[in-house]
Write a protein that holds these residues in place. Structure first.
Motif, mmCIF file in Angstrom:
data_model
loop_
_atom_site.group_PDB
_atom_site.id
_atom_site.type_symbol
_atom_site.label_atom_id
_atom_site.label_comp_id
_atom_site.label_asym_id
_atom_site.label_seq_id
_atom_site.Cartn_x
_atom_site.Cartn_y
_atom_site.Cartn_z
ATOM 1 N N TRP A 74 -137.378 0.982 16.490
ATOM 2 C CA TRP A 74 -138.255 -0.041 17.061
ATOM 3 C C TRP A 74 -137.574 -1.395 16.949
ATOM 4 C CZ3 TRP A 74 -141.407 0.107 20.688
ATOM 5 C CH2 TRP A 74 -142.405 -0.845 20.888
ATOM 6 N N LYS A 75 -138.342 -2.452 17.187
ATOM 7 C CA LYS A 75 -137.810 -3.807 17.155
ATOM 8 C C LYS A 75 -137.582 -4.261 15.711
ATOM 9 C CE LYS A 75 -138.171 -4.118 21.638
ATOM 10 N NZ LYS A 75 -136.967 -4.154 22.492
ATOM 11 N N TYR A 76 -136.811 -5.336 15.557
ATOM 12 C CA TYR A 76 -136.539 -5.868 14.229
ATOM 13 C C TYR A 76 -137.841 -6.306 13.560
ATOM 14 C CZ TYR A 76 -131.677 -6.211 15.842
ATOM 15 O OH TYR A 76 -130.421 -5.941 16.329
ATOM 16 N N GLN A 77 -138.164 -5.717 12.423
ATOM 17 C CA GLN A 77 -139.353 -6.088 11.660
ATOM 18 C C GLN A 77 -139.191 -5.527 10.255
ATOM 19 O OE1 GLN A 77 -142.359 -4.384 14.220
ATOM 20 N NE2 GLN A 77 -142.313 -2.417 13.156
ATOM 21 N N PHE A 78 -140.239 -5.608 9.431
ATOM 22 C CA PHE A 78 -140.081 -5.212 8.038
ATOM 23 C C PHE A 78 -139.887 -3.702 7.880
ATOM 24 C CE2 PHE A 78 -140.852 -4.813 3.537
ATOM 25 C CZ PHE A 78 -140.327 -5.995 3.033
ATOM 26 N N GLU A 79 -140.249 -2.946 8.861
ATOM 27 C CA GLU A 79 -140.010 -1.503 8.844
ATOM 28 C C GLU A 79 -138.538 -1.190 8.575
ATOM 29 O OE1 GLU A 79 -140.375 2.219 12.043
ATOM 30 O OE2 GLU A 79 -141.302 0.277 12.476
ATOM 31 N N PHE A 80 -137.654 -2.113 8.934
ATOM 32 C CA PHE A 80 -136.219 -1.927 8.749
ATOM 33 C C PHE A 80 -135.643 -2.953 7.774
ATOM 34 C CE2 PHE A 80 -137.394 -0.925 13.197
ATOM 35 C CZ PHE A 80 -137.373 0.460 13.069
ATOM 36 N N ALA A 81 -136.486 -3.447 6.887
ATOM 37 C CA ALA A 81 -136.077 -4.504 5.961
ATOM 38 C C ALA A 81 -134.909 -4.076 5.079
ATOM 39 C CB ALA A 81 -137.266 -4.920 5.098
ATOM 40 N N GLY A 82 -134.902 -2.819 4.633
ATOM 41 C CA GLY A 82 -133.820 -2.358 3.768
ATOM 42 C C GLY A 82 -132.473 -2.397 4.454
ATOM 43 N N PHE A 83 -132.438 -2.028 5.723
ATOM 44 C CA PHE A 83 -131.187 -2.056 6.488
ATOM 45 C C PHE A 83 -130.727 -3.498 6.704
ATOM 46 C CE2 PHE A 83 -133.743 1.608 7.656
ATOM 47 C CZ PHE A 83 -132.858 2.663 7.525
ATOM 48 N N ILE A 84 -131.690 -4.352 7.050
ATOM 49 C CA ILE A 84 -131.363 -5.761 7.290
ATOM 50 C C ILE A 84 -130.837 -6.413 6.017
ATOM 51 C CG2 ILE A 84 -132.385 -8.010 7.834
ATOM 52 C CD1 ILE A 84 -134.226 -6.505 9.812
ATOM 53 N N ALA A 85 -131.508 -6.146 4.899
ATOM 54 C CA ALA A 85 -131.077 -6.736 3.630
ATOM 55 C C ALA A 85 -129.677 -6.236 3.249
ATOM 56 C CB ALA A 85 -132.079 -6.398 2.534
ATOM 57 N N ALA A 86 -129.426 -4.938 3.422
ATOM 58 C CA ALA A 86 -128.112 -4.391 3.072
ATOM 59 C C ALA A 86 -127.013 -5.026 3.907
ATOM 60 C CB ALA A 86 -128.122 -2.877 3.255
ATOM 61 N N LYS A 87 -127.316 -5.329 5.166
ATOM 62 C CA LYS A 87 -126.317 -5.961 6.032
ATOM 63 C C LYS A 87 -126.117 -7.427 5.655
ATOM 64 C CE LYS A 87 -125.391 -7.061 10.906
ATOM 65 N NZ LYS A 87 -123.993 -6.595 10.930
ATOM 66 N N GLU A 88 -127.222 -8.160 5.523
ATOM 67 C CA GLU A 88 -127.123 -9.597 5.297
ATOM 68 C C GLU A 88 -126.616 -9.936 3.898
ATOM 69 O OE1 GLU A 88 -127.445 -11.878 7.641
ATOM 70 O OE2 GLU A 88 -127.726 -10.169 8.990
ATOM 71 N N LEU A 89 -126.879 -9.101 2.935
ATOM 72 C CA LEU A 89 -126.427 -9.357 1.567
ATOM 73 C C LEU A 89 -125.036 -8.787 1.295
ATOM 74 C CD1 LEU A 89 -129.792 -8.620 -0.266
ATOM 75 C CD2 LEU A 89 -128.777 -10.867 0.155
ATOM 76 N N GLY A 90 -124.447 -8.149 2.293
ATOM 77 C CA GLY A 90 -123.072 -7.667 2.154
ATOM 78 C C GLY A 90 -122.931 -6.328 1.469
ATOM 79 N N TYR A 91 -124.042 -5.600 1.277
ATOM 80 C CA TYR A 91 -123.953 -4.307 0.600
ATOM 81 C C TYR A 91 -123.117 -3.306 1.415
ATOM 82 C CZ TYR A 91 -127.811 -6.021 -2.347
ATOM 83 O OH TYR A 91 -128.602 -6.741 -3.206
ATOM 84 N N TYR A 92 -123.288 -3.341 2.727
ATOM 85 C CA TYR A 92 -122.504 -2.435 3.560
ATOM 86 C C TYR A 92 -121.029 -2.786 3.513
ATOM 87 C CZ TYR A 92 -126.868 -0.678 5.666
ATOM 88 O OH TYR A 92 -128.097 -0.099 5.871
ATOM 89 N N ARG A 93 -120.715 -4.053 3.584
ATOM 90 C CA ARG A 93 -119.308 -4.469 3.569
ATOM 91 C C ARG A 93 -118.655 -4.111 2.234
ATOM 92 N NH1 ARG A 93 -117.836 -7.780 7.711
ATOM 93 N NH2 ARG A 93 -116.066 -8.592 6.529
ATOM 94 N N GLU A 94 -119.418 -4.160 1.171
ATOM 95 C CA GLU A 94 -118.866 -3.819 -0.139
ATOM 96 C C GLU A 94 -118.387 -2.376 -0.201
ATOM 97 O OE1 GLU A 94 -121.578 -4.710 -3.262
ATOM 98 O OE2 GLU A 94 -121.806 -6.821 -2.692
ATOM 99 N N VAL A 95 -118.967 -1.521 0.617
ATOM 100 C CA VAL A 95 -118.550 -0.107 0.621
ATOM 101 C C VAL A 95 -117.721 0.214 1.862
ATOM 102 C CG1 VAL A 95 -120.468 0.649 -0.808
ATOM 103 C CG2 VAL A 95 -120.752 0.606 1.674
ATOM 104 N N GLY A 96 -117.174 -0.847 2.500
ATOM 105 C CA GLY A 96 -116.226 -0.642 3.588
ATOM 106 C C GLY A 96 -116.824 -0.381 4.951
ATOM 107 N N LEU A 97 -118.069 -0.806 5.170
ATOM 108 C CA LEU A 97 -118.740 -0.523 6.441
ATOM 109 C C LEU A 97 -119.127 -1.807 7.165
ATOM 110 C CD1 LEU A 97 -121.156 2.326 5.248
ATOM 111 C CD2 LEU A 97 -118.872 2.555 6.249
ATOM 112 N N ASP A 98 -118.822 -1.854 8.445
ATOM 113 C CA ASP A 98 -119.260 -2.933 9.324
ATOM 114 C C ASP A 98 -120.412 -2.378 10.158
ATOM 115 O OD1 ASP A 98 -119.605 -5.072 11.024
ATOM 116 O OD2 ASP A 98 -117.802 -4.655 12.211
ATOM 117 N N VAL A 99 -121.644 -2.643 9.726
ATOM 118 C CA VAL A 99 -122.816 -1.996 10.306
ATOM 119 C C VAL A 99 -123.445 -2.871 11.379
ATOM 120 C CG1 VAL A 99 -125.147 -1.154 9.824
ATOM 121 C CG2 VAL A 99 -123.278 -0.647 8.242
#
Length: 757
Positions: free
Chosen positions: A30-55
């Motif tokens: 669906w559209k960007y909203q809190f339903e996807f908050a975990g994914f958004i936070a992982a991207k914006e806080l750099g959690y994905y980049r820390e494990v070598g992923l450009d999400v």
């Protein structure tokens, strides 16, 4: 000093990792909203980049089928609102990596007077197509006999205004979304939750294909771990993540609406009962049983759903050799397999390399389970594998058809099966029943076990064994043989390479070839080892899928265009394009993974796989008492002459225009599929014999009165009849096909009714 050096090294390593990021595309539901908050936070806080992923988090688009996007490789992962995924009436072969909403927020919002699901009968109900097909809402409606026949079922507009203004009586909604707006506006409503009636589902599940996990297990695990970190942060810092969404992603919802959504989301996660992101195979099996009982899945569908943990555990399984078996292979030092000629896409020896699907399977099995290397010996021209094996040129044969009468060789269990196909001239109608070809001369592959089975099944036919498939197909093209039967890869390969203008696949046979490994008589030790290898291969669907995908990934390096091979194969094989997956059980899944689309690529109408689905579904519904269903088979008259005179490009245009003309003259709920070549099947529900006669005559007239490209006038012949639930689907089609033959023999450009009894 030591700390400073450590920090510098850590910084250097982090920068090096960041410069080598793996791009990952995540398709949201669906559209960007809190339903996807975990994914958004992982991207914006750099959690994905820390494990070598450009999400890349991709918003939902109405025109995008998320599951199809995943299977076709357009997305690496998708977020889906169920942990059991159904596509085209089958369980899609995907892996559930994590589930964040253990209870689905999907509900019906209804007018206050509608208190129970039974009250929905006769009402105007708004929802999405998928929700009405396979969701917990579909299960609820099916259980209470609410359907499009007795109620007004409408496609969702995604606007609550339709509900507020009384244009619909009920609409699908998420507890975390629409209820906030209705409460804010003071609108009265009632909620019908499928979970209250036993239809429990999950939501916000992360899915991947089995192949993606097999190929990149570490990347998949890193992605899930980083996403879990993002969700934990989002739940601990709700306001911060809401600001993140509003500032960097979307302002469609207010901060208050997002806070409401966050509160409901946490309730749906049920963190007091489940760890964050936990997957539940038990819930998947429960949903599967409910879908099966409701008739929303095909009757022969089997439960096959993997979670990340179960898949990784399966990949780690090993075959155990006994001490004597291990000593046997160690004493041998290597095992040599005889292979026969160029049998791609199954196996071949090219550029000093053993390649193909069987090659991938055997090599993987040997690397994993047998402590000595596998070497291959290509059988020389003019020498049979039996002769090569008897002369000691190899230890076993990689692909053999078991022959119980030949006592000189022992066979392992079958590890792979393929159907037999009949190649015919291009102007021969599709053969629905080989028994009708009485006294025809048909060439067959020169294999005694196959010949015996064919002669026993079709005693009225004259089968002539052929030593060379190319010579046999040439004889078919020249009219010396009516057709030639061989295994699918040989037929499709040769038609594409040499006979695309003169031959086509005219029929699929119910029986197929089962491939086993063969050893010389008395070699019991090796037979037991190979029997274990065959059992491991035949039971490991993932190994077969991985071998197939590895082969597909390099197919463009060869001179043979396997893409067209699979298009030819998928269009005629009832089981679909994954015919090389073991023991035919994955034919249900193969046409989803390789050809997942049920649309004919040329004409845009349904393909043969879609036709088979529709016929089975209609037959099942008729047995349950559904209204009559009509079938029409039509064939373009003198189509070969069009191709010969004007060329195949014009012929292709005529096929497209023919299909479009049929569509324009039919009811919107009628289904049309390309049956084969220039034949089309039309299925019309809720009709009778008179209505079917009227439609067939209208279609015939419409075609005859249309001027096609290049100024051509085209006619067509039609056979039609009502589908009879008291006889088999094949017999129904045979009856309609007989009527079509009669129309052809009656001068063409006419419609003939079938004897449906």
């Amino acid at each position: 000093m030591t700390l400073r050096v450590g920090l510098i090294l850590l910084l250097l390593c982090t920068n090096a990792f960041a410069n080598d990021l793996q791009y990952v595309r995540v398709q949201l539901e669906w559209k960007y909203q809190f339903e996807f908050a975990g994914f958004i936070a992982a991207k914006e806080l750099g959690y994905y980049r820390e494990v070598g992923l450009d999400v890349d988090l991709v918003e939902y688009e109405p025109a995008v089928d998320n599951i199809l996007s995943l299977i076709q490789g357009d997305a690496d992962y998708v977020v889906h609102n169920s942990n059991l995924v159904v596509h085209g009436g089958h369980i899609a072969p995907v892996v559930v990596l994590a589930t964040y909403f253990q209870r689905s927020p999907l509900i019906f919002v209804t007018h206050p007077s509608i208190r129970t699901p039974g009250d929905l009968v006769g009402k105007r109900i708004m929802g999405t197509t998928d929700e009405f097909r396979y969701s917990s809402l579909a299960l609820l409606l099916n259980h209470f006999y609410v359907n499009s026949t007795n109620s007004d079922v409408r496609e969702h507009t995604f606007s609550i205004d339709d509900f507020i203004q009384g244009k619909v009586d009920a609409m699908s909604a998420f507890r975390s979304n629409q209820l906030y707006e209705l409460d804010r506006l003071g609108v009265s409503y009632n909620v019908i939750d499928p979970a209250d009636y036993g239809f429990v589902s999950s939501a916000v599940s992360v899915l991947a294909t089995q192949n993606a996990v097999v190929q990149n297990p570490e990347q998949t695990q890193r992605f899930v771990e980083a996403t879990n970190r993002g969700w934990q942060y989002a739940l601990d810092n709700v306001d911060e993540v809401i600001n993140m969404i509003l500032e960097r992603y979307s302002q469609q919802k207010s901060a208050e609406a997002l806070r409401y959504e966050a509160a409901v989301s946490e309730q749906m996660m049920q963190l007091d009962l489940f760890p964050l992101g936990a997957t539940s195979d038990e819930l998947g099996q429960r949903i599967f049983k409910q879908l099966k009982r409701s008739g929303l899945l095909h009757a022969d569908e089997q439960y096959k759903q993997y979670t990340l943990d179960t898949l990784l555990a399966k990949l780690g399984q090993e075959m155990q050799l006994s001490p004597s078996q291990r000593q046997y292979v160690l004493d041998k030092g290597e095992l040599i397999a005889c292979i026969q000629g160029d049998n791609l896409p199954l196996e071949a020896f090219q550029s000093q390399a053993y390649v193909g699907i069987v090659a991938e399977l055997l090599q993987a099995a040997f690397r994993r389970d047998v402590p000595v290397p596998l070497r291959v010996h290509p059988v020389a021209s003019g020498e049979s594998w039996q002769e090569a094996l008897s002369r000691g040129r190899c230890d076993f044969v990689s692909m053999a058809v078991a022959n119980g009468k030949d006592k000189n060789f022992f066979y392992s269990r079958e590890y792979l099966q393929q159907p037999l196909l009949l190649a015919t001239s291009i102007d021969t109608l599709f053969v629905s029943d080989l028994h009708r070809l009485s006294q025809r001369t048909i060439g067959t592959v020169n294999d005694e076990p196959i010949l015996e089975r064919l002669r026993a099944t079709y005693p009225e036919l004259k089968f002539v064994p052929q030593d060379d498939s190319r010579d046999a197909l040439t004889a078919v093209a020249n009219g010396e043989l009516f057709g030639y039967i061989d295994e699918s890869s040989v037929i499709a390969n040769q038609i594409q390479k040499t006979y695309s203008d003169s031959l086509k696949i005219g029929a699929t046979l119910g029986q197929g070839i089962g491939f086993a490994m063969a050893v010389a008589q008395g070699n019991n030790e090796l037979l037991e080892i190979l029997d274990g290898v065959a059992a491991r291969i035949s039971s490991d669907e993932l190994a077969i899928q991985r071998a197939y995908n590895n082969w597909v990934s390099v197919r463009n390096e060869t001179a043979f265009d396997y893409t067209l091979f699979w298009q030819i194969f998928a269009g005629v094989a009832v089981a679909g394009a994954f015919l090389f997956i073991n023991n035919l059980r994955l034919r249900r899944l193969s046409h989803q993974l390789l050809t997942m689309s049920i649309t004919d690529s040329l004409t845009g109408v349904g393909n043969r796989a879609r036709a088979d689905q529709l016929l089975r579904s209609a037959h099942r519904d008729l047995k349950k008492g559904a209204p009559g269903c009509g079938l029409i088979l039509c064939d373009i008259d003198h189509f070969k002459t069009i191709n010969d005179t004007h060329g195949h490009q014009v012929g292709d245009v005529i096929l497209k225009e023919f299909a479009a003309t049929l569509l324009s003259a039919m009811r919107s709920d009628a289904e049309i599929c390309r049956w084969g070549g220039e034949e089309f099947l039309i299925l019309i529900r809720e009709t009778d014999e008179h209505g079917l006669q009227v439609l067939a005559d209208r279609l015939r007239t419409c075609i005859a009165e249309t001027t096609f490209s290049a100024g051509l006038k085209v006619t067509a012949s039609f056979g039609f009849g009502m589908q009879n639930p008291n006889i088999s689907i094949d017999r129904n089609i045979t009856n309609i096909d007989d009527a079509l033959y009669q129309a052809k023999n009656s001068g063409r450009n006419c419609a003939v009714a079938a004897d449906i009894h």
